[in-house]
Design a protein around this motif. Structure first.
Motif, PDB file in Angstrom:
ATOM      1  N   PRO A  63       1.797 -12.291  29.644  1.00  0.00           N
ATOM      2  CA  PRO A  63       1.892 -12.905  28.310  1.00  0.00           C
ATOM      3  C   PRO A  63       0.504 -13.073  27.694  1.00  0.00           C
ATOM      4  O   PRO A  63      -0.489 -13.262  28.388  1.00  0.00           O
ATOM      5  CB  PRO A  63       2.536 -14.263  28.582  1.00  0.00           C
ATOM      6  CG  PRO A  63       2.244 -14.546  30.014  1.00  0.00           C
ATOM      7  CD  PRO A  63       2.187 -13.204  30.703  1.00  0.00           C
ATOM      8  N   ILE A  64       0.439 -12.988  26.395  1.00  0.00           N
ATOM      9  CA  ILE A  64      -0.827 -13.135  25.677  1.00  0.00           C
ATOM     10  C   ILE A  64      -1.189 -14.620  25.653  1.00  0.00           C
ATOM     11  O   ILE A  64      -0.386 -15.457  25.255  1.00  0.00           O
ATOM     12  CB  ILE A  64      -0.700 -12.585  24.251  1.00  0.00           C
ATOM     13  CG1 ILE A  64      -0.378 -11.095  24.301  1.00  0.00           C
ATOM     14  CG2 ILE A  64      -1.979 -12.831  23.464  1.00  0.00           C
ATOM     15  CD1 ILE A  64      -0.053 -10.508  22.949  1.00  0.00           C
ATOM     16  N   ALA A  65      -2.400 -14.908  26.095  1.00  0.00           N
ATOM     17  CA  ALA A  65      -2.840 -16.311  26.132  1.00  0.00           C
ATOM     18  C   ALA A  65      -3.078 -16.784  24.695  1.00  0.00           C
ATOM     19  O   ALA A  65      -3.684 -16.076  23.893  1.00  0.00           O
ATOM     20  CB  ALA A  65      -4.125 -16.432  26.934  1.00  0.00           C
ATOM     21  N   PRO A  66      -2.592 -17.963  24.375  1.00  0.00           N
ATOM     22  CA  PRO A  66      -2.828 -18.458  23.006  1.00  0.00           C
ATOM     23  C   PRO A  66      -4.313 -18.750  22.808  1.00  0.00           C
ATOM     24  O   PRO A  66      -5.005 -19.209  23.703  1.00  0.00           O
ATOM     25  CB  PRO A  66      -1.993 -19.739  22.930  1.00  0.00           C
ATOM     26  CG  PRO A  66      -1.837 -20.171  24.349  1.00  0.00           C
ATOM     27  CD  PRO A  66      -1.834 -18.908  25.172  1.00  0.00           C
ATOM     28  N   SER A  67      -4.795 -18.440  21.626  1.00  0.00           N
ATOM     29  CA  SER A  67      -6.211 -18.685  21.340  1.00  0.00           C
ATOM     30  C   SER A  67      -6.449 -20.182  21.175  1.00  0.00           C
ATOM     31  O   SER A  67      -5.577 -20.922  20.746  1.00  0.00           O
ATOM     32  CB  SER A  67      -6.631 -17.931  20.076  1.00  0.00           C
ATOM     33  OG  SER A  67      -5.873 -18.402  18.991  1.00  0.00           O
ATOM     34  N   GLU A  68      -7.671 -20.584  21.520  1.00  0.00           N
ATOM     35  CA  GLU A  68      -8.013 -21.990  21.420  1.00  0.00           C
ATOM     36  C   GLU A  68      -8.155 -22.371  19.947  1.00  0.00           C
ATOM     37  O   GLU A  68      -8.621 -21.557  19.143  1.00  0.00           O
ATOM     38  CB  GLU A  68      -9.314 -22.270  22.156  1.00  0.00           C
ATOM     39  CG  GLU A  68      -9.209 -22.052  23.655  1.00  0.00           C
ATOM     40  CD  GLU A  68     -10.494 -22.395  24.373  1.00  0.00           C
ATOM     41  OE1 GLU A  68     -11.387 -22.988  23.732  1.00  0.00           O
ATOM     42  OE2 GLU A  68     -10.604 -22.074  25.550  1.00  0.00           O
ATOM     43  N   PRO A  69      -7.792 -23.580  19.612  1.00  0.00           N
ATOM     44  CA  PRO A  69      -7.931 -23.974  18.199  1.00  0.00           C
ATOM     45  C   PRO A  69      -9.406 -24.049  17.807  1.00  0.00           C
ATOM     46  O   PRO A  69     -10.256 -24.445  18.593  1.00  0.00           O
ATOM     47  CB  PRO A  69      -7.265 -25.349  18.138  1.00  0.00           C
ATOM     48  CG  PRO A  69      -7.282 -25.844  19.540  1.00  0.00           C
ATOM     49  CD  PRO A  69      -7.209 -24.638  20.427  1.00  0.00           C
ATOM     50  N   ARG A  70      -9.687 -23.644  16.593  1.00  0.00           N
ATOM     51  CA  ARG A  70     -11.062 -23.659  16.109  1.00  0.00           C
ATOM     52  C   ARG A  70     -11.457 -25.064  15.682  1.00  0.00           C
ATOM     53  O   ARG A  70     -10.628 -25.848  15.254  1.00  0.00           O
ATOM     54  CB  ARG A  70     -11.214 -22.718  14.919  1.00  0.00           C
ATOM     55  CG  ARG A  70     -10.974 -21.289  15.269  1.00  0.00           C
ATOM     56  CD  ARG A  70     -11.257 -20.364  14.113  1.00  0.00           C
ATOM     57  NE  ARG A  70     -10.805 -20.922  12.853  1.00  0.00           N
ATOM     58  CZ  ARG A  70     -11.116 -20.444  11.674  1.00  0.00           C
ATOM     59  NH1 ARG A  70     -11.888 -19.410  11.591  1.00  0.00           N
ATOM     60  NH2 ARG A  70     -10.666 -20.995  10.569  1.00  0.00           N
ATOM     61  N   ASP A  71     -12.741 -25.336  15.798  1.00  0.00           N
ATOM     62  CA  ASP A  71     -13.277 -26.612  15.340  1.00  0.00           C
ATOM     63  C   ASP A  71     -13.523 -26.498  13.843  1.00  0.00           C
ATOM     64  O   ASP A  71     -14.360 -25.711  13.398  1.00  0.00           O
ATOM     65  CB  ASP A  71     -14.580 -26.917  16.083  1.00  0.00           C
ATOM     66  CG  ASP A  71     -15.143 -28.271  15.706  1.00  0.00           C
ATOM     67  OD1 ASP A  71     -14.379 -29.097  15.151  1.00  0.00           O
ATOM     68  OD2 ASP A  71     -16.330 -28.508  15.968  1.00  0.00           O
TER      69      ASP A  71
END
Length: 157
Positions: A63-71
């Motif tokens: 599965p594609i890892a979700p990207s971290e939320p941007r600051d």
């Protein structure tokens, strides 16, 4: 001899062959036999056309890892490190200006000593170096001590 060596064209109506349909012999839908204990979990994944197809879970892509939320906090107008460098530059410049101003004041004061001030300095130095008898009118108590050392060498005595 043999009269049938050459081919003779058919002398009547040609019979057309009509094959029988083979629908009776086509296999039906494939039935996979999987014992209940060996059944693998199945996941549904999209194929190249966007349709969802079943696939064994152990063969499915990771599965594609979700990207971290941007600051999204606003950034300062100037970088904090740049602000420190700028403050150090301004402080160092102010220090250099202050030292230069102070050195300039000392040099200008030394250059501004007039001839009269030098005369007063000379008078003070001469007054400090004169003996006490000259100041008191010659009535000083001066004691002269003379010490003579006579040493004689006697050779062959």
């Amino acid at each position: 001899m043999n009269e049938r060596l050459t081919h003779d064209p058919a002398k009547g109506a040609v019979a057309v062959h009509h094959p029988q349909p083979l629908d009776l012999y086509t296999p039906g839908p494939a039935m996979t036999v999987a014992p209940y204990g060996e059944r693998q979990p199945v996941v549904w994944v999209p194929d190249a056309y966007g349709r969802m197809v079943p696939m064994p879970k152990h063969l499915a892509p990771a599965p594609i890892a979700p990207s971290e939320p941007r600051d999204l906090t606003p950034m300062p107008l100037l970088d904090p490190i740049a602000q420190r460098f700028m403050g150090a530059g301004l402080g160092g410049g102010a220090l250099a200006a202050g030292v230069g101003y102070g050195v300039g004041e000392v040099i200008s004061a030394a250059a501004g000593i007039s001839g009269g001030a030098l005369v007063w300095v000379a008078v003070i130095v001469v007054a400090l170096r004169t003996p006490a008898r000259a100041i008191s009118g010659g009535k000083g108590g001066t004691v002269n001590i003379r010490k003579a050392v006579i040493k004689r060498n006697h050779f062959y005595s």
